[in-house]
Design a protein around this motif. Structure first.
Motif, PDB file in Angstrom:
ATOM      1  N   ASN A  52       0.801  -1.237   0.000  1.00 47.23           N
ATOM      2  CA  ASN A  52       0.000   0.000   0.000  1.00 47.23           C
ATOM      3  C   ASN A  52       0.832   1.284   0.000  1.00 47.23           C
ATOM      4  N   LYS A  53       2.077   1.206  -0.452  1.00 42.54           N
ATOM      5  CA  LYS A  53       2.858   2.426  -0.617  1.00 42.54           C
ATOM      6  C   LYS A  53       2.445   3.166  -1.885  1.00 42.54           C
ATOM      7  N   ALA A  54       1.857   2.433  -2.827  1.00 41.09           N
ATOM      8  CA  ALA A  54       1.362   3.015  -4.079  1.00 41.09           C
ATOM      9  C   ALA A  54       0.026   2.362  -4.409  1.00 41.09           C
ATOM     10  N   ASP A  55      -0.803   3.079  -5.158  1.00 38.79           N
ATOM     11  CA  ASP A  55      -2.107   2.539  -5.553  1.00 38.79           C
ATOM     12  C   ASP A  55      -1.988   1.659  -6.792  1.00 38.79           C
ATOM     13  N   ILE A  56      -1.199   2.102  -7.766  1.00 37.71           N
ATOM     14  CA  ILE A  56      -1.037   1.356  -9.014  1.00 37.71           C
ATOM     15  C   ILE A  56       0.401   1.497  -9.500  1.00 37.71           C
ATOM     16  N   ILE A  57       0.755   0.677 -10.476  1.00 38.41           N
ATOM     17  CA  ILE A  57       2.083   0.729 -11.090  1.00 38.41           C
ATOM     18  C   ILE A  57       1.944   1.112 -12.564  1.00 38.41           C
ATOM     19  N   ILE A  58       2.639   2.163 -12.973  1.00 42.34           N
ATOM     20  CA  ILE A  58       2.818   2.470 -14.398  1.00 42.34           C
ATOM     21  C   ILE A  58       4.313   2.634 -14.586  1.00 42.34           C
ATOM     22  N   SER A  59       4.994   1.548 -14.927  1.00 36.37           N
ATOM     23  CA  SER A  59       6.457   1.576 -14.931  1.00 36.37           C
ATOM     24  C   SER A  59       7.014   0.408 -15.744  1.00 36.37           C
ATOM     25  N   THR A  60       6.825   0.441 -17.050  1.00 34.41           N
ATOM     26  CA  THR A  60       7.300  -0.617 -17.960  1.00 34.41           C
ATOM     27  C   THR A  60       7.097  -2.006 -17.362  1.00 34.41           C
ATOM     28  N   LEU A  61       5.913  -2.232 -16.821  1.00 37.85           N
ATOM     29  CA  LEU A  61       5.618  -3.496 -16.148  1.00 37.85           C
ATOM     30  C   LEU A  61       5.107  -4.512 -17.161  1.00 37.85           C
ATOM     31  N   SER A  62       5.924  -5.504 -17.477  1.00 33.86           N
ATOM     32  CA  SER A  62       5.547  -6.525 -18.449  1.00 33.86           C
ATOM     33  C   SER A  62       4.555  -7.510 -17.843  1.00 33.86           C
TER      34      SER A  62
END
Length: 262
Positions: free
Chosen positions: A92-102
């Motif tokens: 829960n440090k971030a809500d979502i990931i947008i970071s070249t996540l394959s």
């Protein structure tokens, strides 16, 4: 006695369902807070980087900014590395990931993915002067890789290839190793491989051996169906209207694959 046991079981079931419902309300929490926390690696140009004015920029950065704008939310970037992206949403440090996540089967066991918003060509790239056209040509050569990435996992599992890997904590450190002459080969995206020559024109790298192509998607912790549904609708809309393709082309120099564009 039976009636008491039945009531106890019903109460336990109700509590479990209530707990599950509470855990599945991250979207509601985000909208109520008026802010979305997005984990993005700012050390992997051109997807994420810091410009001359010390502001975040890159294709993932502009994708995150577009999402926050469309949803009417304040954006908070949670800086991350390849290895910490998934733990950031799990804790829960971030809500979502947008970071070249394959999108990979292994990752799908621990997080959920939106529909793909971009694509990644994964390669082994080396100095142009290095003769390498196949995996056999890479035997005995040390390949730099960013720890926790799909390239790290894939090459580690290719035990029959007898590859030598040098692991770095993040893509920025790996690129620095290539620029400074510590590494003549790297396993990363084709985009990052091309960036090495931009940073060090005297050491131009080029893709040598293709690993695979991956879909890139937004990562969310397990059990958030409402958030995934809203993300899917957003991705679909912005692929159709061309905004996500425009962002990708601006930073990567090519269009998204034809099957992704609306």
């Amino acid at each position: 006695m039976k009636r008491s046991l039945t009531l106890a079981l019903l109460a336990a079931t109700a509590l479990a369902c209530a707990g599950q419902a509470a855990r599945a309300d991250l979207l509601d929490d985000i909208m109520k807070a008026g802010k979305i926390r997005i984990a993005t690696d700012l050390a992997i140009p051109p997807s994420g980087m810091i410009d001359g004015a010390m502001k975040p920029t890159g294709s993932d950065v502009e994708t995150a900014e577009l999402l926050a704008k469309d949803w009417g939310l304040q954006l908070e970037f949670v800086q991350t590395t390849g290895a910490t992206r998934i733990p950031n949403v799990q804790t829960n440090k971030a809500d979502i990931i947008i970071s070249t996540l394959s999108v990979t089967p292994e990752r799908a066991k621990v997080i959920d993915f939106s529909k793909p918003y971009a694509a990644l060509q994964s390669v082994v790239g080396c100095l142009k002067s290095v003769e390498a056209k196949s995996w056999d040509d890479l035997k005995g050569k040390t390949i730099a890789v960013s720890r926790g990435t799909t390239q790290d996992t894939t090459l580690t599992n290719m035990k029959e290839r007898d590859l030598k890997l040098a692991r770095y904590e993040d893509d920025a450190t790996m690129v620095t190793a290539a620029v400074s002459g510590q590494a003549d080969c790297v396993a990363s995206s084709a985009t990052i491989v091309s960036q090495i020559g931009v940073k060090a024109p005297a050491r131009p790298f080029e893709p040598k051996v293709s690993i695979t192509n991956f879909d890139l998607a937004i990562g969310v912790k397990k059990g958030e169906p409402k958030l995934i549904e809203k993300l899917d609708a957003w991705v679909e809309q912005n692929l159709k209207n061309g905004k996500l393709n425009a962002i990708y082309k601006k930073f990567h120099g090519t269009d998204l694959p034809a099957n992704m564009r609306g």
